[in-house]
Design an enzyme around this catalytic site. Structure first.
Site, PDB file in Angstrom:
ATOM      1  N   HIS A   1      -7.000  -7.070   0.775  1.00  0.00           N
ATOM      2  CA  HIS A   1      -6.223  -7.656  -0.312  1.00  0.00           C
ATOM      3  C   HIS A   1      -5.060  -8.430   0.298  1.00  0.00           C
ATOM      4  O   HIS A   1      -4.226  -7.849   0.988  1.00  0.00           O
ATOM      5  CB  HIS A   1      -5.671  -6.569  -1.230  1.00  0.00           C
ATOM      6  CG  HIS A   1      -6.731  -5.704  -1.851  1.00  0.00           C
ATOM      7  ND1 HIS A   1      -6.460  -4.440  -2.323  1.00  0.00           N
ATOM      8  CD2 HIS A   1      -8.053  -5.926  -2.074  1.00  0.00           C
ATOM      9  CE1 HIS A   1      -7.572  -3.920  -2.828  1.00  0.00           C
ATOM     10  NE2 HIS A   1      -8.550  -4.792  -2.680  1.00  0.00           N
TER      11      HIS A   1
ATOM     12  N   MET B   1      -2.514   0.414  -1.649  1.00  0.00           N
ATOM     13  CA  MET B   1      -2.157   0.930  -2.967  1.00  0.00           C
ATOM     14  C   MET B   1      -3.378   0.926  -3.886  1.00  0.00           C
ATOM     15  O   MET B   1      -4.284   0.112  -3.725  1.00  0.00           O
ATOM     16  CB  MET B   1      -1.059   0.077  -3.593  1.00  0.00           C
ATOM     17  CG  MET B   1       0.277   0.137  -2.873  1.00  0.00           C
ATOM     18  SD  MET B   1       1.524  -0.870  -3.720  1.00  0.00           S
ATOM     19  CE  MET B   1       2.935  -0.634  -2.623  1.00  0.00           C
TER      20      MET B   1
ATOM     21  N   SER C   1      -5.712  -2.603   1.980  1.00  0.00           N
ATOM     22  CA  SER C   1      -4.780  -3.326   1.120  1.00  0.00           C
ATOM     23  C   SER C   1      -3.402  -3.297   1.769  1.00  0.00           C
ATOM     24  O   SER C   1      -3.267  -3.703   2.920  1.00  0.00           O
ATOM     25  CB  SER C   1      -4.768  -2.713  -0.291  1.00  0.00           C
ATOM     26  OG  SER C   1      -3.967  -3.474  -1.173  1.00  0.00           O
ATOM     27  N   THR C   2      -2.380  -2.805   1.078  1.00  0.00           N
ATOM     28  CA  THR C   2      -1.022  -2.832   1.610  1.00  0.00           C
ATOM     29  C   THR C   2      -0.943  -2.110   2.959  1.00  0.00           C
ATOM     30  O   THR C   2      -1.344  -0.960   3.073  1.00  0.00           O
ATOM     31  CB  THR C   2      -0.059  -2.158   0.627  1.00  0.00           C
ATOM     32  OG1 THR C   2      -0.230  -2.740  -0.664  1.00  0.00           O
ATOM     33  CG2 THR C   2       1.382  -2.333   1.075  1.00  0.00           C
TER      34      THR C   2
END
Length: 313
Positions: A161, A253, A135-136
């Protein structure tokens, strides 16, 4: 400013998607970026593209009283966007930044394409497939990871993501640096050696078929663990093939992927999580480690070698 640099081409973009497409096509040496753009989650894609192309950039704030995005963004707080200008600054200051950044030492071959710089991994006699969720901070992490994959890597499925319009850009970016072929996941694609299947910015979850030969399965449905596509959805779908799987959770996250990774570990898969020091955001990897889903924490620099070794059986 253009008058001082004969032959210089200037491109303007009023939204991040346009800026990304222009940068990908033109491969600029420098970019002025409105600071508001850097606060968008999708700016992670621009950062990775700038890195791949060796494009230098400077953030431009509205005024001197504004708080630069790098003060609060974990993505920008690792060295990017160190310098800031304001829209009220004299053109001479913009020119000074331009000169300084453009004249700085550059890589020999910016924007290297696949096969260049891939690490040696020895035998490619792989027996297992690889699953990755991020993700991040994941765009740059995936770029760093896949540089280490050989052309004949194990079948690899990735959920990242990202913004809904940036899936194609992510595939193109990763394909630029990877020796293997990186493709956007579609329904019914047979898992093959030398292929990396990416699900990002789409409305369907990616999984694998429950019967062999293994194929990708894309399924509509509500968000899982807060995301579509979901890392948990991918990992859970592969549980029937646990002993043939190698799975990893990278920076990000939240906790998407931890439950699926635990289920995979219980089914006999080799499972890993990125360590805290090399993670931009130690959220998803932390949960995976603290819940026992990951057997081992691994630095990003070592992740490719660890996954490939585990995939040899």
């Amino acid at each position: 400013m253009e008058a001082n640099y004969p032959g210089m081409q200037v491109l303007l973009a009023n939204n991040l998607m346009m800026a990304y497409n222009q940068a990908e096509a033109a491969q600029p040496v420098f970019a002025f970026v409105e600071d508001g753009f850097t606060k968008l989650p999708e700016f992670e894609m621009m950062l990775a593209l700038f890195s791949a192309l060796d494009t230098r950039w400077v953030a431009v704030m509205d005024d001197q009283a504004a708080t630069p995005a790098r003060k609060s963004s974990p993505l920008l707080n690792v060295g990017a966007g160190i310098f800031e200008l304001t829209k009220s600054d004299h053109p001479r200051q913009f020119a000074q930044y331009f000169d300084m950044m453009v004249k700085a030492p550059r890589r020999d071959k910016p924007g290297q394409r696949r096969g260049v710089g891939a690490v040696a991994t020895g035998s490619t006699d792989f027996k297992k497939f690889i699953l990755v969720g991020s993700s991040t901070g994941g765009v740059e992490a995936l770029r760093s990871l896949l540089v280490g994959f050989p052309a004949q890597c194990p079948p690899t499925l990735i959920v990242q993501h990202t913004g809904k319009n940036f899936g194609h850009g992510l595939v193109s970016l990763l394909d630029r640096v990877c020796a293997a072929k990186v493709v956007a996941a579609e329904e019914g694609m047979k898992l093959e050696t030398g292929r990396i299947y990416v699900a990002a910015g789409q409305k369907r979850h990616m999984g694998v078929s429950q019967r062999k030969p293994m194929k990708t399965r894309l399924k509509e449905g509500p968000a899982i663990s807060g995301h579509t596509p979901s890392v948990d959805a991918l990992f859970t779908s592969a549980v029937p093939y646990g002993r043939d799987a190698v799975a990893a959770i990278l920076t990000g996250m939240g906790q998407d992927g931890a439950k699926g990774l635990l289920a995979l570990r219980k089914a006999g898969a080799a499972t890993f999580a990125q360590d805290e020091k090399s993670s931009v955001v130690y959220g998803m990897p932390r949960v995976a480690w603290e819940t026992g889903a990951a057997q081992k924490q691994v630095s990003l620099a070592r992740m490719a070698g660890v996954l490939l070794q585990a995939a040899k059986g």
